[in-house]
Design a protein around this motif. Structure first.
Motif, PDB file in Angstrom:
ATOM      1  N   LYS A   1       1.142  -1.202   0.194  1.00 36.44           N
ATOM      2  CA  LYS A   1       0.063   0.367  -0.229  1.00 36.44           C
ATOM      3  C   LYS A   1       0.976   1.364   0.003  1.00 36.44           C
ATOM      4  CE  LYS A   1      -3.929  -2.634   2.074  1.00 36.44           C
ATOM      5  NZ  LYS A   1      -3.339  -3.115   1.940  1.00 36.44           N
ATOM      6  N   VAL A   2       0.547   2.054  -0.808  1.00 33.83           N
ATOM      7  CA  VAL A   2       1.331   2.968  -0.938  1.00 33.83           C
ATOM      8  C   VAL A   2       0.760   4.225  -1.350  1.00 33.83           C
ATOM      9  CG1 VAL A   2       2.511   3.927  -2.364  1.00 33.83           C
ATOM     10  CG2 VAL A   2       3.048   2.292  -2.807  1.00 33.83           C
ATOM     11  N   SER A   3       0.514   5.757  -0.363  1.00 34.35           N
ATOM     12  CA  SER A   3      -0.370   6.719   0.362  1.00 34.35           C
ATOM     13  C   SER A   3       0.244   7.952  -1.225  1.00 34.35           C
ATOM     14  CB  SER A   3       0.244   7.140   1.784  1.00 34.35           C
ATOM     15  OG  SER A   3       1.663   7.518   0.758  1.00 34.35           O
ATOM     16  N   THR A   4      -0.460   8.439  -1.620  1.00 38.90           N
ATOM     17  CA  THR A   4      -0.298   9.540  -2.603  1.00 38.90           C
ATOM     18  C   THR A   4       1.538  10.192  -2.029  1.00 38.90           C
ATOM     19  OG1 THR A   4      -1.331  10.912  -1.173  1.00 38.90           O
ATOM     20  CG2 THR A   4      -2.117   9.865  -3.443  1.00 38.90           C
ATOM     21  N   GLU A   5       1.367  10.576  -0.894  1.00 44.44           N
ATOM     22  CA  GLU A   5       2.208  11.824  -0.097  1.00 44.44           C
ATOM     23  C   GLU A   5       3.534  10.985  -0.431  1.00 44.44           C
ATOM     24  OE1 GLU A   5       1.326  12.379   3.591  1.00 44.44           O
ATOM     25  OE2 GLU A   5      -0.118  13.105   3.792  1.00 44.44           O
ATOM     26  N   GLU A   6       3.577   9.652  -0.325  1.00 46.32           N
ATOM     27  CA  GLU A   6       4.818   9.387  -1.049  1.00 46.32           C
ATOM     28  C   GLU A   6       5.295   8.992  -2.590  1.00 46.32           C
ATOM     29  OE1 GLU A   6       6.103   4.470   1.272  1.00 46.32           O
ATOM     30  OE2 GLU A   6       4.014   4.778   2.243  1.00 46.32           O
ATOM     31  N   LEU A   7       3.772   9.076  -3.056  1.00 44.60           N
ATOM     32  CA  LEU A   7       5.087   9.212  -4.467  1.00 44.60           C
ATOM     33  C   LEU A   7       5.076  10.425  -4.930  1.00 44.60           C
ATOM     34  CD1 LEU A   7       1.350   7.409  -5.728  1.00 44.60           C
ATOM     35  CD2 LEU A   7       3.483   6.354  -5.891  1.00 44.60           C
ATOM     36  N   GLU A   8       4.123  11.228  -3.776  1.00 45.00           N
ATOM     37  CA  GLU A   8       5.306  12.951  -4.396  1.00 45.00           C
ATOM     38  C   GLU A   8       5.833  13.160  -3.855  1.00 45.00           C
ATOM     39  OE1 GLU A   8       2.671  16.325  -4.478  1.00 45.00           O
ATOM     40  OE2 GLU A   8       1.505  14.548  -5.829  1.00 45.00           O
ATOM     41  N   LEU A   9       6.721  12.258  -3.028  1.00 51.73           N
ATOM     42  CA  LEU A   9       7.889  12.662  -2.476  1.00 51.73           C
ATOM     43  C   LEU A   9       8.619  11.910  -3.411  1.00 51.73           C
ATOM     44  CD1 LEU A   9       7.923  11.474   1.198  1.00 51.73           C
ATOM     45  CD2 LEU A   9       8.210  13.852   0.202  1.00 51.73           C
ATOM     46  N   ARG A  10       8.456  10.972  -4.801  1.00 58.85           N
ATOM     47  CA  ARG A  10       9.254   9.694  -5.568  1.00 58.85           C
ATOM     48  C   ARG A  10       8.970  10.512  -6.604  1.00 58.85           C
ATOM     49  NH1 ARG A  10      11.454   4.422  -3.267  1.00 58.85           N
ATOM     50  NH2 ARG A  10      10.685   4.794  -0.760  1.00 58.85           N
ATOM     51  N   GLY A  11       8.306  12.356  -7.202  1.00 63.82           N
ATOM     52  CA  GLY A  11       9.020  12.878  -8.211  1.00 63.82           C
ATOM     53  C   GLY A  11       7.058  12.692  -8.718  1.00 63.82           C
ATOM     54  N   GLY A  12       5.763  12.037  -8.048  1.00 61.81           N
ATOM     55  CA  GLY A  12       4.835  11.970  -8.493  1.00 61.81           C
ATOM     56  C   GLY A  12       4.083  11.117  -9.342  1.00 61.81           C
TER      57      GLY A  12
ATOM     58  N   ILE B   1       2.812   7.311 -10.432  1.00 59.51           N
ATOM     59  CA  ILE B   1       2.295   6.183  -9.781  1.00 59.51           C
ATOM     60  C   ILE B   1       3.404   5.370  -9.961  1.00 59.51           C
ATOM     61  CG2 ILE B   1       0.026   5.275  -9.672  1.00 59.51           C
ATOM     62  CD1 ILE B   1       0.178   8.020  -9.223  1.00 59.51           C
ATOM     63  N   LYS B   2       3.320   4.360  -8.704  1.00 62.72           N
ATOM     64  CA  LYS B   2       4.783   3.359  -9.058  1.00 62.72           C
ATOM     65  C   LYS B   2       4.994   2.602  -7.441  1.00 62.72           C
ATOM     66  CE  LYS B   2       9.229   2.826 -10.762  1.00 62.72           C
ATOM     67  NZ  LYS B   2      10.390   3.567 -11.332  1.00 62.72           N
ATOM     68  N   CYS B   3       5.104   1.485  -7.516  1.00 60.35           N
ATOM     69  CA  CYS B   3       5.172   1.371  -5.830  1.00 60.35           C
ATOM     70  C   CYS B   3       6.455   1.566  -6.177  1.00 60.35           C
ATOM     71  CB  CYS B   3       5.115  -0.004  -6.110  1.00 60.35           C
ATOM     72  SG  CYS B   3       4.757  -1.433  -4.978  1.00 60.35           S
ATOM     73  N   THR B   4       6.238   1.676  -4.569  1.00 57.87           N
ATOM     74  CA  THR B   4       7.146   2.011  -3.831  1.00 57.87           C
ATOM     75  C   THR B   4       8.303   0.554  -3.412  1.00 57.87           C
ATOM     76  OG1 THR B   4       5.990   2.276  -1.921  1.00 57.87           O
ATOM     77  CG2 THR B   4       6.818   4.437  -3.247  1.00 57.87           C
ATOM     78  N   VAL B   5       7.628  -0.384  -3.741  1.00 52.39           N
ATOM     79  CA  VAL B   5       8.452  -1.173  -2.849  1.00 52.39           C
ATOM     80  C   VAL B   5       8.993  -3.169  -4.145  1.00 52.39           C
ATOM     81  CG1 VAL B   5       8.195  -3.427  -1.585  1.00 52.39           C
ATOM     82  CG2 VAL B   5       7.029  -2.106  -0.491  1.00 52.39           C
ATOM     83  N   CYS B   6       8.095  -2.662  -5.574  1.00 56.01           N
ATOM     84  CA  CYS B   6       8.484  -3.134  -5.881  1.00 56.01           C
ATOM     85  C   CYS B   6       8.798  -2.429  -7.769  1.00 56.01           C
ATOM     86  CB  CYS B   6       7.255  -4.926  -6.026  1.00 56.01           C
ATOM     87  SG  CYS B   6       6.095  -4.029  -7.272  1.00 56.01           S
ATOM     88  N   GLY B   7       8.448  -1.468  -7.818  1.00 62.36           N
ATOM     89  CA  GLY B   7       8.475  -0.940  -9.013  1.00 62.36           C
ATOM     90  C   GLY B   7       7.454  -0.970  -9.975  1.00 62.36           C
ATOM     91  N   TYR B   8       6.841  -1.902 -10.035  1.00 61.05           N
ATOM     92  CA  TYR B   8       5.272  -2.362 -10.537  1.00 61.05           C
ATOM     93  C   TYR B   8       4.647  -0.670 -10.704  1.00 61.05           C
ATOM     94  CZ  TYR B   8       2.169  -5.147 -12.736  1.00 61.05           C
ATOM     95  OH  TYR B   8       1.130  -6.014 -13.707  1.00 61.05           O
ATOM     96  N   ARG B   9       3.530  -0.443 -11.923  1.00 60.00           N
ATOM     97  CA  ARG B   9       3.319   0.623 -12.417  1.00 60.00           C
ATOM     98  C   ARG B   9       1.576   0.697 -12.196  1.00 60.00           C
ATOM     99  NH1 ARG B   9       6.871   3.441 -16.636  1.00 60.00           N
ATOM    100  NH2 ARG B   9       6.091   4.830 -16.941  1.00 60.00           N
ATOM    101  N   VAL B  10       1.208  -0.781 -11.837  1.00 56.59           N
ATOM    102  CA  VAL B  10      -0.216  -0.806 -12.538  1.00 56.59           C
ATOM    103  C   VAL B  10      -0.321  -0.734 -11.081  1.00 56.59           C
ATOM    104  CG1 VAL B  10      -2.048  -2.380 -12.632  1.00 56.59           C
ATOM    105  CG2 VAL B  10      -0.319  -1.685 -13.707  1.00 56.59           C
TER     106      VAL B  10
END
Ligand SMILES: [Zn+2]
Length: 55
Positions: free
Chosen positions: A18-29, A31-40
């Motif tokens: 589970k990835v929060s939007t805040e985490e995604l924003e921190l990583r450049g916005g 939409i990508k899994c922060t654990v495995c890098g999957y993009r769906v």
């Protein structure tokens, strides 16, 4: 720091992380899994316990 879309969470369809939007924003916005890098990712409701009366 500004808050965006409070409480919106994505779930990775591959590893289930589970990835929060805040985490995604921190990583450049992206939409990508922060654990495995999957993009769906699937949008899910945050695990907020809210009492709603069933009618
Ligand atoms: Zn993943």
């Amino acid at each position: 720091m500004e808050k965006t879309a409070v409480g919106l969470v994505y779930e990775c369809l591959r590893c289930g992380a589970k990835v929060s939007t805040e985490e995604l924003e921190l990583r450049g916005g992206e939409i990508k899994c922060t654990v495995c890098g999957y993009r769906v990712l699937k949008k899910i409701r945050p695990p907020v316990v809210k009492r709603v009366q069933a009618r």
